[in-house]
Design a protein around this motif. Sequence first.
Motif, mmCIF file in Angstrom:
data_model
loop_
_atom_site.group_PDB
_atom_site.id
_atom_site.type_symbol
_atom_site.label_atom_id
_atom_site.label_comp_id
_atom_site.label_asym_id
_atom_site.label_seq_id
_atom_site.Cartn_x
_atom_site.Cartn_y
_atom_site.Cartn_z
ATOM 1 N N SER A 277 0.808 -1.216 0.000
ATOM 2 C CA SER A 277 0.000 0.000 0.000
ATOM 3 C C SER A 277 0.844 1.270 0.000
ATOM 4 O O SER A 277 0.341 2.359 -0.272
ATOM 5 C CB SER A 277 -0.924 0.020 1.227
ATOM 6 O OG SER A 277 -0.169 0.094 2.420
ATOM 7 N N THR A 319 0.691 7.074 7.646
ATOM 8 C CA THR A 319 -0.266 6.478 6.718
ATOM 9 C C THR A 319 0.239 6.691 5.306
ATOM 10 O O THR A 319 1.065 7.581 5.050
ATOM 11 C CB THR A 319 -1.662 7.123 6.844
ATOM 12 O OG1 THR A 319 -1.635 8.455 6.294
ATOM 13 C CG2 THR A 319 -2.125 7.182 8.293
ATOM 14 N N GLU A 323 -4.454 8.613 2.902
ATOM 15 C CA GLU A 323 -5.261 7.546 3.493
ATOM 16 C C GLU A 323 -5.314 7.701 5.009
ATOM 17 O O GLU A 323 -4.563 8.477 5.600
ATOM 18 C CB GLU A 323 -4.696 6.177 3.108
ATOM 19 C CG GLU A 323 -4.712 5.914 1.603
ATOM 20 C CD GLU A 323 -4.181 4.544 1.253
ATOM 21 O OE1 GLU A 323 -3.804 3.793 2.191
ATOM 22 O OE2 GLU A 323 -4.127 4.217 0.051
#
Length: 487
Positions: A277, A319, A323
């Motif tokens: 991610s 993060t 996000e």
Amino acid sequence: MINRNLSMCCPHNPINFGLLATILLTGLSACGGGSSDSGEGYFKIYNASTNAPDIYLTIEDSDEIEKRYSGIGYGESAGYYSYSPDTYSVELAWQDGDNSYDAIVYQDNLKVSDEEVQLVVVTGDINQPNVLTFQYQDEDPDDDEDQFTLRFLNVHQSAEAVDVYMSKEDETFNEAVLVGAYSYGELSPSHYFDIDNYKFYLTSAGSTEVLYESEEIAYSYTTQYIMVIRENIGPGDSPFTLDKLSKSTSTVTYPDEDSGAEYRVYNGLIPHELMPSYSGFFDLYIDSIDDSPEVAALAQGEFSESISMPFGDYSLDLTNAGESSAFAKNHLLSLSPNSDKTVFFYTTEETEDDDGDDNIEEETTLYVNHLVTDNNNQISLYNHQVKIINLIQDDDFGGVTVAFVRSNETIDTAANSLYNTRLTPMSVSLLNNTYDVYIVAEVDDSDLILAATQITLSEDSGNLFLVLEQDPVSSTGYKLTFAAQSE
């Protein structure tokens, strides 16, 4: 604002409270005392020039025998240098080459008397320094009296005098006693105090607005101290900082106890398949994830701007940019008053040992870690601190050699070369010059150059970080980056 419990008297000479106030306000509290004649006097040096490099003291006696002492950095002092009573040739200089001390800032003949101290203080701009000299008695309070002696020295480049107040550790400014008012370049008489913990407060002369308040300062020994009032070069709002000088070599600095702090962040997180991610940018939040990150979309390999905060302890969350789900949580950032820090985020890869069973694959785990280091705010014109931050994790070598090579040197002969292991900040002081910088590692009995660059240091360079990292894009797989320690 008188503290009726604060003892400020000469030993064997107790005084009542009313007389105490009069003595302090009229500056008549200097005490005699001191040990019997020892046949020695002393030199002591203090560097209060905010843009000075290390200052070196050379003393020559009547027989033309010279002795040069180690360099003294800004805000530092040396211990006592003992000499027989006589007149000596004294020189202060900074080093403009490996073995050259031609940059002389002060020369004079100074007399050393028995049981007296010659204090030499360098202040102002080092290009046009103001050198102050003071001669005072070397006082040695009797251990049985449980007292110490204290003087105040003002080297703050201010046109106004400063009022110095003092209280016991558990009291406030309302209970503090006015010790005296001191202008630039003034060394106070000596005061005797009971061994205890105290606090200091500074105001402009005649004002009751506190511009500086110290933390509790312990005085545990029956000896002689000087409290130096100087400029604050840290991020806090107070214009003042106090240094405690003693007969030893160490100097202790006390910033304003309520000073704010600053920090900034470096993104050393390289995108990795175990963090799918993470895109190379992160947001940083303090204490909780809310609508507005303190640092937004910080790119890999970049520093954030400096951020001011009250001193205290904070929790950092990361993060992926934009996000709200944290991939790193609860990283501690502890900011002391007047501190300026950089937080380096990096990854550590751990792989379970292969047990030889082919049916079980090795398992790799990736951790997000952080390293916090202090920034050096001093502006030195002629030498600069380079702090090495080694984030390289490689199983083929445990550390690297960092060499700063001048035009008449090679890596093997470089005077400024050090071995640095991962996550162990180390500093080197470099004079203005042009350097070829090499990062070398020993792999399979061969020395390999992992990265190289060139840097020219000048009066405007300031203090720097040298960040060492892996870099999948470079031809060697590694890179080095120079960046200013403070904005």
